[in-house]
Scaffold this active site. Sequence first.
Site, PDB file in Angstrom:
ATOM      1  N   LYS A   1       0.809  -1.222   0.000  1.00  0.00           N
ATOM      2  CA  LYS A   1       0.000   0.000   0.000  1.00  0.00           C
ATOM      3  C   LYS A   1       0.839   1.266   0.000  1.00  0.00           C
ATOM      4  O   LYS A   1       2.029   1.252   0.265  1.00  0.00           O
ATOM      5  CB  LYS A   1      -0.998  -0.034   1.167  1.00  0.00           C
ATOM      6  CG  LYS A   1      -2.195  -0.924   0.822  1.00  0.00           C
ATOM      7  CD  LYS A   1      -3.286  -0.918   1.843  1.00  0.00           C
ATOM      8  CE  LYS A   1      -4.444  -1.809   1.324  1.00  0.00           C
ATOM      9  NZ  LYS A   1      -5.370  -2.179   2.368  1.00  0.00           N
TER      10      LYS A   1
ATOM     11  N   ARG B   1      -3.687 -10.224   4.651  1.00  0.00           N
ATOM     12  CA  ARG B   1      -4.151 -10.218   3.252  1.00  0.00           C
ATOM     13  C   ARG B   1      -3.029  -9.633   2.401  1.00  0.00           C
ATOM     14  O   ARG B   1      -2.684  -8.467   2.555  1.00  0.00           O
ATOM     15  CB  ARG B   1      -5.420  -9.359   3.153  1.00  0.00           C
ATOM     16  CG  ARG B   1      -6.016  -9.263   1.763  1.00  0.00           C
ATOM     17  CD  ARG B   1      -7.240  -8.351   1.790  1.00  0.00           C
ATOM     18  NE  ARG B   1      -7.878  -8.273   0.483  1.00  0.00           N
ATOM     19  CZ  ARG B   1      -7.478  -7.482  -0.512  1.00  0.00           C
ATOM     20  NH1 ARG B   1      -6.438  -6.685  -0.359  1.00  0.00           N
ATOM     21  NH2 ARG B   1      -8.122  -7.481  -1.664  1.00  0.00           N
TER      22      ARG B   1
END
Length: 297
Positions: free
Chosen positions: A239, A274
């Site tokens: 991210k 995840r």
Amino acid sequence: MDDMGTPDATDDPLTGPTWRCGEHVFELGGRTIVMGILNVTPDSFSDGGRFLETDAAVKHALQLRDDGADIVDVGGESTRPGATTIDAEEEIRRVVPVVQRLSDEAPELAVSVDTRKSAVARAAIDAGAALVNDVAAGRDPQMLTVVASSRAGYVVMHMLGDPATMQAQPHYDDVVEQVRTFLADRLRTAEDAGIARDRLCVDPGIGFGKTLDHNLALLRDIDRIVELGAPVLAGPSRKRFIGTLTGVEDPADRVDGTAAAVAWLVAHGTHVVRVHDVKEMTRVARVVEAIRRGSAS
Ligand code: HH2
């Protein structure tokens, strides 16, 4: 029980909650559950456009399984900041053939559907999905009813606003406390709707309506979320906050930064991670778990 009505977390990080997702039962606390990401979208921030064809998507999912994934999370709509929504029919068209094939060809793999829409969740569960990963935590008024009428597991994630606007100056007085209170509330609401406690999992929603400092506070204090007593999932993979901290623009080149976040999360009792880079993050998790135990087995 604490003042939020949630069970006390065990003092022993190696004995965690049980998480039931359809036929799959995860005994959490010892081995971290690895959820591999499969985006069947043209526009996801890291792997958009690579797995739009069902055959390519299934092949990649089987590779993620062979790399160590326990769960493959199939998403048909990007939720990256600024992404626009698509209609349920299009999302079903992208996701359901992949879920169906994986359920038939790899029953040992728990297939998750990453969706905010109850119609997509319904179709995916009918096609064999074992869990619903809902980044909107039940804003679709039918979502809780659809999940409750199945045996699927359910992930409730915190998001401020929606993907189109969530990164426009997000503000919290106390991000950790507000996210924790939100998740405790959603757990109660989901239970009241008939989803058994042992089917529920919470996620602080890294990057969903959070500044860099909000993300870092949530990661630092992830134990406060683990204290809720429910399974905890976190999704730091590749991210933007990792890119900012390391000066790396290309998401595919954020694997080492992701590894640092995953190591921290596993060390602090996060049950499910995840990730895109399943092989690498499974190895990271196995090493941190062994250190946490202080023994090889
Ligand atoms: N992050 C993304 C999507 N779904 N679900 C949960 N539970 N937690 C997360 O942190 C999370 C999530 C965003 O990542 P990705 O799927 O790679 O990108 P995109 O939304 O662009 O498809």
